[in-house]
Design a protein around this motif. Structure first.
Motif, mmCIF file in Angstrom:
data_model
loop_
_atom_site.group_PDB
_atom_site.id
_atom_site.type_symbol
_atom_site.label_atom_id
_atom_site.label_comp_id
_atom_site.label_asym_id
_atom_site.label_seq_id
_atom_site.Cartn_x
_atom_site.Cartn_y
_atom_site.Cartn_z
ATOM 1 N N GLY A 41 -23.806 -2.238 45.324
ATOM 2 C CA GLY A 41 -24.195 -2.657 43.988
ATOM 3 C C GLY A 41 -23.222 -3.700 43.477
ATOM 4 O O GLY A 41 -22.010 -3.604 43.712
ATOM 5 N N VAL A 42 -23.735 -4.709 42.799
ATOM 6 C CA VAL A 42 -22.920 -5.809 42.279
ATOM 7 C C VAL A 42 -23.106 -5.886 40.778
ATOM 8 O O VAL A 42 -24.242 -5.976 40.285
ATOM 9 N N ASP A 43 -21.994 -5.837 40.052
ATOM 10 C CA ASP A 43 -22.050 -5.924 38.590
ATOM 11 C C ASP A 43 -20.926 -6.838 38.121
ATOM 12 O O ASP A 43 -19.829 -6.851 38.709
ATOM 13 N N VAL A 44 -21.180 -7.593 37.066
ATOM 14 C CA VAL A 44 -20.200 -8.548 36.546
ATOM 15 C C VAL A 44 -20.045 -8.351 35.046
ATOM 16 O O VAL A 44 -21.043 -8.166 34.331
ATOM 17 N N GLY A 45 -18.821 -8.392 34.583
ATOM 18 C CA GLY A 45 -18.541 -8.323 33.154
ATOM 19 C C GLY A 45 -17.455 -9.329 32.797
ATOM 20 O O GLY A 45 -16.953 -10.060 33.659
ATOM 21 N N PHE A 46 -17.091 -9.348 31.515
ATOM 22 C CA PHE A 46 -16.109 -10.322 31.049
ATOM 23 C C PHE A 46 -15.097 -9.662 30.133
ATOM 24 O O PHE A 46 -15.409 -8.696 29.438
ATOM 25 N N GLU A 47 -13.885 -10.184 30.157
ATOM 26 C CA GLU A 47 -12.806 -9.718 29.300
ATOM 27 C C GLU A 47 -12.275 -10.883 28.480
ATOM 28 O O GLU A 47 -12.544 -12.054 28.789
ATOM 29 N N ASP A 48 -11.486 -10.549 27.454
ATOM 30 C CA ASP A 48 -10.817 -11.570 26.635
ATOM 31 C C ASP A 48 -11.792 -12.624 26.128
ATOM 32 O O ASP A 48 -11.596 -13.831 26.302
ATOM 33 N N SER A 49 -12.861 -12.127 25.505
ATOM 34 C CA SER A 49 -13.865 -13.027 24.917
ATOM 35 C C SER A 49 -14.443 -14.006 25.934
ATOM 36 O O SER A 49 -14.718 -15.167 25.618
ATOM 37 N N GLY A 50 -14.627 -13.524 27.163
ATOM 38 C CA GLY A 50 -15.242 -14.346 28.190
ATOM 39 C C GLY A 50 -14.290 -15.167 29.018
ATOM 40 O O GLY A 50 -14.715 -15.850 29.951
ATOM 41 N N GLN A 51 -12.999 -15.107 28.743
ATOM 42 C CA GLN A 51 -12.044 -15.929 29.483
ATOM 43 C C GLN A 51 -11.768 -15.403 30.893
ATOM 44 O O GLN A 51 -11.372 -16.167 31.775
ATOM 45 N N ILE A 52 -11.956 -14.101 31.096
ATOM 46 C CA ILE A 52 -11.737 -13.490 32.401
ATOM 47 C C ILE A 52 -13.059 -12.909 32.898
ATOM 48 O O ILE A 52 -13.724 -12.155 32.184
ATOM 49 N N THR A 53 -13.435 -13.275 34.114
ATOM 50 C CA THR A 53 -14.617 -12.706 34.765
ATOM 51 C C THR A 53 -14.172 -11.551 35.649
ATOM 52 O O THR A 53 -13.210 -11.690 36.405
ATOM 53 N N ARG A 54 -14.840 -10.415 35.533
ATOM 54 C CA ARG A 54 -14.533 -9.293 36.412
ATOM 55 C C ARG A 54 -15.805 -8.937 37.188
ATOM 56 O O ARG A 54 -16.885 -8.818 36.630
ATOM 57 N N ALA A 55 -15.638 -8.783 38.485
ATOM 58 C CA ALA A 55 -16.762 -8.453 39.365
ATOM 59 C C ALA A 55 -16.444 -7.174 40.111
ATOM 60 O O ALA A 55 -15.316 -6.971 40.563
ATOM 61 N N VAL A 56 -17.435 -6.328 40.240
ATOM 62 C CA VAL A 56 -17.297 -5.068 40.965
ATOM 63 C C VAL A 56 -18.367 -5.016 42.043
ATOM 64 O O VAL A 56 -19.539 -5.297 41.780
ATOM 65 N N VAL A 57 -17.952 -4.652 43.248
ATOM 66 C CA VAL A 57 -18.884 -4.388 44.332
ATOM 67 C C VAL A 57 -18.646 -2.953 44.778
ATOM 68 O O VAL A 57 -17.538 -2.612 45.211
ATOM 69 N N SER A 58 -19.658 -2.109 44.637
ATOM 70 C CA SER A 58 -19.553 -0.703 45.014
ATOM 71 C C SER A 58 -20.464 -0.440 46.211
ATOM 72 O O SER A 58 -21.666 -0.669 46.131
ATOM 73 N N ARG A 89 -21.172 -18.996 36.759
ATOM 74 C CA ARG A 89 -20.101 -18.383 35.972
ATOM 75 C C ARG A 89 -19.577 -17.107 36.638
ATOM 76 O O ARG A 89 -18.398 -16.794 36.547
ATOM 77 N N GLU A 90 -20.466 -16.390 37.340
ATOM 78 C CA GLU A 90 -20.144 -15.052 37.826
ATOM 79 C C GLU A 90 -19.804 -14.967 39.310
ATOM 80 O O GLU A 90 -19.001 -14.119 39.727
ATOM 81 N N LEU A 91 -20.405 -15.798 40.139
ATOM 82 C CA LEU A 91 -20.294 -15.601 41.579
ATOM 83 C C LEU A 91 -18.910 -15.845 42.175
ATOM 84 O O LEU A 91 -18.563 -15.195 43.174
ATOM 85 N N PRO A 92 -18.083 -16.747 41.648
ATOM 86 C CA PRO A 92 -16.745 -16.853 42.248
ATOM 87 C C PRO A 92 -15.993 -15.523 42.285
ATOM 88 O O PRO A 92 -15.362 -15.192 43.292
ATOM 89 N N ALA A 93 -16.097 -14.733 41.224
ATOM 90 C CA ALA A 93 -15.445 -13.424 41.219
ATOM 91 C C ALA A 93 -16.154 -12.452 42.154
ATOM 92 O O ALA A 93 -15.511 -11.636 42.820
ATOM 93 N N VAL A 94 -17.480 -12.507 42.229
ATOM 94 C CA VAL A 94 -18.222 -11.624 43.135
ATOM 95 C C VAL A 94 -17.826 -11.896 44.585
ATOM 96 O O VAL A 94 -17.588 -10.965 45.377
ATOM 97 N N LEU A 95 -17.736 -13.161 44.951
ATOM 98 C CA LEU A 95 -17.354 -13.504 46.318
ATOM 99 C C LEU A 95 -15.949 -13.016 46.640
ATOM 100 O O LEU A 95 -15.673 -12.544 47.753
ATOM 101 N N GLU A 96 -15.062 -13.092 45.664
ATOM 102 C CA GLU A 96 -13.705 -12.582 45.869
ATOM 103 C C GLU A 96 -13.719 -11.073 46.073
ATOM 104 O O GLU A 96 -12.994 -10.537 46.929
ATOM 105 N N ALA A 97 -14.531 -10.364 45.299
ATOM 106 C CA ALA A 97 -14.636 -8.912 45.476
ATOM 107 C C ALA A 97 -15.202 -8.571 46.852
ATOM 108 O O ALA A 97 -14.727 -7.634 47.521
ATOM 109 N N LEU A 98 -16.218 -9.292 47.295
ATOM 110 C CA LEU A 98 -16.774 -9.053 48.627
ATOM 111 C C LEU A 98 -15.722 -9.243 49.712
ATOM 112 O O LEU A 98 -15.685 -8.503 50.706
ATOM 113 N N GLU A 99 -14.844 -10.226 49.532
ATOM 114 C CA GLU A 99 -13.787 -10.476 50.508
ATOM 115 C C GLU A 99 -12.843 -9.282 50.624
ATOM 116 O O GLU A 99 -12.209 -9.082 51.668
#
Length: 240
Positions: A41-58, A89-99
């Motif tokens: 499962g892939v989910d993406v959220g944001f922190e600090d009013s959108g300045q930080i992208t967080r991606a989770v791969v479970s 906006r979201e996939l760079p963090a998702v790809l990092e999580a997949l790595e």
């Protein structure tokens, strides 16, 4: 992880739309699946009013849906919020999580759209084409298209259409509960997409891999552990 169709991420909105136009025809809309053992499962959220992208791969085992591995990535957001271009906006963090996973999953279930997108390249389709992994989009809300009323029984669905083209299915995963909007991401037919999403959602509206990723995304301790470079199997701490 070697990307099949890599591209730059520092783009203008016009350049991003051009990338979508180039990649959308590469989406494979038929079943090209191998054996399923690890489904993510892939989910993406944001922190600090959108300045930080967080991606989770479970990652969960298939078909018993037992948690196997989780990966979290946090990075500065580098693309503005533009409707229809959220994957940039979201996939760079998702790809990092997949790595960060010990092994790639056999199927990606993404919280978002596949081809049910104005240019047929929502986040699930974009991620699928880049990685060449089978992918499915599972949206909580409709982005585009129209459909008939969906019967209230679990497993009932109606075609989601954009003009004469079927771009997805509006699927009832729980009786009497709002449906989800599922669509092809890559290497999975629409019929198989519906079957797999139903199998992955035996109890709740959302498929278990996406549901777990969403739950993990809200846990700051899990983020801290991942950003320190440690993988954790926290299979027992999300019991309902």
């Amino acid at each position: 992880m070697r990307l099949r169709h890599a591209h730059a991420w520092k783009l203008t909105p016009a350049e991003a739309r051009a990338v979508q136009a180039r990649l959308a025809p590469l989406v494979v809309r038929e079943d090209r699946l191998g054996p399923l053992k690890r489904v993510a499962g892939v989910d993406v959220g944001f922190e600090d009013s959108g300045q930080i992208t967080r991606a989770v791969v479970s990652v969960l085992s298939w078909p018993d849906l037992v948690p196997v591995e989780d990966a979290v990535a946090r990075r500065p957001t580098s693309f503005p919020y533009v409707p229809g271009l959220l994957s940039f906006r979201e996939l760079p963090a998702v790809l990092e999580a997949l790595e960060r996973l010990s092994a790639l999953p056999d199927l990606l279930l993404c919280d978002g759209q596949g081809i049910a997108h104005p240019r047929r390249l929502g986040i699930a389709a974009h991620l699928g084409v880049l990685t060449d992994l089978p992918a499915i989009g599972v949206g909580k809300t409709r982005l585009i298209g129209a459909h008939d009323e969906v019967p209230s029984a679990r497993g009932a669905w109606s075609a989601l259409r954009d003009g004469d083209e079927v771009i997805g299915a509006v699927l009832r995963t729980r009786a009497g509960v709002k449906p989800v909007y599922v669509s092809i991401g890559h290497r999975v037919s629409l019929e198989t997409t519906v079957e797999l999403v139903l199998q992955a959602a035996p109890r709740y509206r959302l498929p278990e891999p996406i549901r777990r990723a969403d739950q993990l995304a809200s846990r700051r301790k899990a983020f801290a552990a991942e950003t320190q470079g440690r993988r954790k199997n926290i299979g027992q701490d999300l019991q309902d």
